[in-house]
Design a protein around this motif. Structure first.
Motif, short mmCIF file in Angstrom:
data_model
loop_
_atom_site.label_atom_id
_atom_site.label_comp_id
_atom_site.label_asym_id
_atom_site.label_seq_id
_atom_site.Cartn_x
_atom_site.Cartn_y
_atom_site.Cartn_z
N VAL A 100 -5.23 -5.18 -2.96
CA VAL A 100 -5.18 -6.47 -2.30
C VAL A 100 -6.62 -6.85 -2.00
CG1 VAL A 100 -4.41 -7.74 -0.26
CG2 VAL A 100 -2.91 -6.02 -1.30
N LEU A 101 -7.08 -7.95 -2.58
CA LEU A 101 -8.47 -8.38 -2.39
C LEU A 101 -8.63 -9.23 -1.14
CD1 LEU A 101 -9.37 -9.22 -6.10
CD2 LEU A 101 -9.58 -7.04 -4.89
N ASP A 102 -7.67 -10.11 -0.90
CA ASP A 102 -7.63 -10.91 0.33
C ASP A 102 -6.22 -11.46 0.46
OD1 ASP A 102 -7.46 -13.48 -1.06
OD2 ASP A 102 -9.62 -13.41 -1.35
N GLU A 103 -5.99 -12.33 1.43
CA GLU A 103 -4.62 -12.79 1.69
C GLU A 103 -4.01 -13.64 0.57
OE1 GLU A 103 -5.73 -16.75 4.34
OE2 GLU A 103 -4.91 -14.97 5.32
N ARG A 104 -4.83 -14.06 -0.38
CA ARG A 104 -4.33 -14.88 -1.49
C ARG A 104 -4.68 -14.33 -2.87
NH1 ARG A 104 -2.66 -20.04 -0.14
NH2 ARG A 104 -3.07 -20.64 2.01
N THR A 105 -5.30 -13.15 -2.91
CA THR A 105 -5.75 -12.61 -4.20
C THR A 105 -5.47 -11.12 -4.28
OG1 THR A 105 -7.61 -14.16 -3.99
CG2 THR A 105 -7.68 -12.58 -5.82
N VAL A 106 -4.90 -10.70 -5.41
CA VAL A 106 -4.66 -9.29 -5.69
C VAL A 106 -5.20 -8.98 -7.07
CG1 VAL A 106 -2.61 -9.17 -4.20
CG2 VAL A 106 -2.34 -9.70 -6.63
N ALA A 107 -5.29 -7.70 -7.39
CA ALA A 107 -5.77 -7.30 -8.71
C ALA A 107 -5.20 -5.94 -9.05
CB ALA A 107 -7.30 -7.25 -8.73
N TYR A 108 -5.16 -5.64 -10.34
CA TYR A 108 -4.83 -4.28 -10.74
C TYR A 108 -5.66 -3.90 -11.95
CZ TYR A 108 -1.56 -5.97 -14.39
OH TYR A 108 -0.99 -6.58 -15.49
N ARG A 125 0.81 -1.23 0.00
CA ARG A 125 0.00 0.00 0.00
C ARG A 125 0.85 1.27 0.00
NH1 ARG A 125 -4.52 -2.59 3.78
NH2 ARG A 125 -5.81 -3.42 2.10
N ARG A 126 2.07 1.20 0.47
CA ARG A 126 2.94 2.37 0.50
C ARG A 126 3.70 2.60 -0.81
NH1 ARG A 126 6.86 1.27 4.14
NH2 ARG A 126 6.01 -0.73 4.80
N GLN A 127 3.62 1.64 -1.74
CA GLN A 127 4.39 1.77 -2.99
C GLN A 127 3.58 2.50 -4.06
OE1 GLN A 127 7.54 0.95 -2.37
NE2 GLN A 127 6.60 0.34 -0.43
N HIS A 128 4.27 3.31 -4.84
CA HIS A 128 3.64 4.08 -5.92
C HIS A 128 3.82 3.40 -7.28
CE1 HIS A 128 3.06 7.39 -3.17
NE2 HIS A 128 4.32 7.25 -2.80
N LEU A 129 4.66 2.39 -7.32
CA LEU A 129 5.05 1.75 -8.58
C LEU A 129 5.17 0.25 -8.34
CD1 LEU A 129 6.36 1.95 -11.50
CD2 LEU A 129 8.53 2.24 -10.29
N PHE A 130 4.72 -0.53 -9.33
CA PHE A 130 4.96 -1.96 -9.31
C PHE A 130 5.25 -2.42 -10.72
CE2 PHE A 130 0.41 -1.42 -9.78
CZ PHE A 130 -0.03 -2.42 -10.63
N PHE A 131 5.83 -3.59 -10.84
CA PHE A 131 6.19 -4.16 -12.14
C PHE A 131 5.49 -5.49 -12.30
CE2 PHE A 131 9.61 -1.50 -10.63
CZ PHE A 131 9.96 -0.74 -11.74
N VAL A 132 5.07 -5.79 -13.53
CA VAL A 132 4.38 -7.03 -13.85
C VAL A 132 5.17 -7.74 -14.95
CG1 VAL A 132 2.26 -8.00 -14.82
CG2 VAL A 132 2.14 -6.03 -13.29
N ALA A 133 5.47 -9.03 -14.73
CA ALA A 133 6.20 -9.81 -15.72
C ALA A 133 5.40 -11.06 -16.09
CB ALA A 133 7.57 -10.21 -15.19
#
Length: 177
Positions: free
Chosen positions: A43-51, A13-21
């Protein structure tokens, strides 16, 4: 670790940038690595994220996920203590025609140009030191993509996606029109 704990979620949550490979199955296919920002990660839950996947010049991630689902998301601290966090998993491109799109789309700020939501089932959370990542202060978001999407409007974006996002560099199916 196979789940996101509170410490990992706070770091994300504190990051402004992420990378996807992602990568295709073909040995001679193009590996794709894309930077992402504009507060498009959740972060949707402890095992699921989305962008939120914004309209862009290519559709490699969507094509690779459609073909094989493999994905890694990387966050690295450019400010504060050094750290790198990787989320390995299986993803899918949830496009507007998908039954889950509307509910997922609501997780993100209103903005023009969202062509899909990439949902990722996290299989592995890996944390490493990040000592080689330079310190770089955050100066703000770039306004170009939101302004370009707003100027194009819904019809212009649909036309652009039909022209530019239907196939990956390797000819795999990309974003549906």
């Amino acid at each position: 670790m196979s789940t996101l704990d509170a410490k990992a979620v706070d770091f994300i949550r504190r990051q402004h940038l992420f990378f996807v490979a992602t990568a295709p199955l073909a040995a001679d296919g193009h590996v794709n690595l894309s930077p992402k920002g504009l507060d498009t990660f959740a972060v949707l839950d402890e095992r699921t994220v989305a962008y939120a996947d914004l309209t862009g010049s290519g559709a490699e991630t969507a094509a690779h996920l459609r073909e094989n689902g493999r994905i890694v998301v990387l966050f690295c601290a450019f400010e504060g203590p050094p750290q790198i966090l990787r989320l390995h998993g299986r993803g899918e491109a949830i496009e507007p025609s998908h039954a889950d799109f509307a509910a997922l789309r609501e997780r993100f700020a209103a903005m023009e140009g969202v062509r899909a939501v990439m949902r990722i089932a996290v299989a592995r959370v890996a944390v490493s030191c990040g000592h080689g990542v330079p310190l770089m202060p955050y100066a703000g978001e770039r306004p170009q993509i939101p302004a370009w999407c707003e100027k194009k409007g819904p019809d212009g974006l649909a036309e652009y996606r039909a022209r530019k996002n239907r196939r990956s560099l390797d000819g795999l199916p990309g974003i549906e029109a």
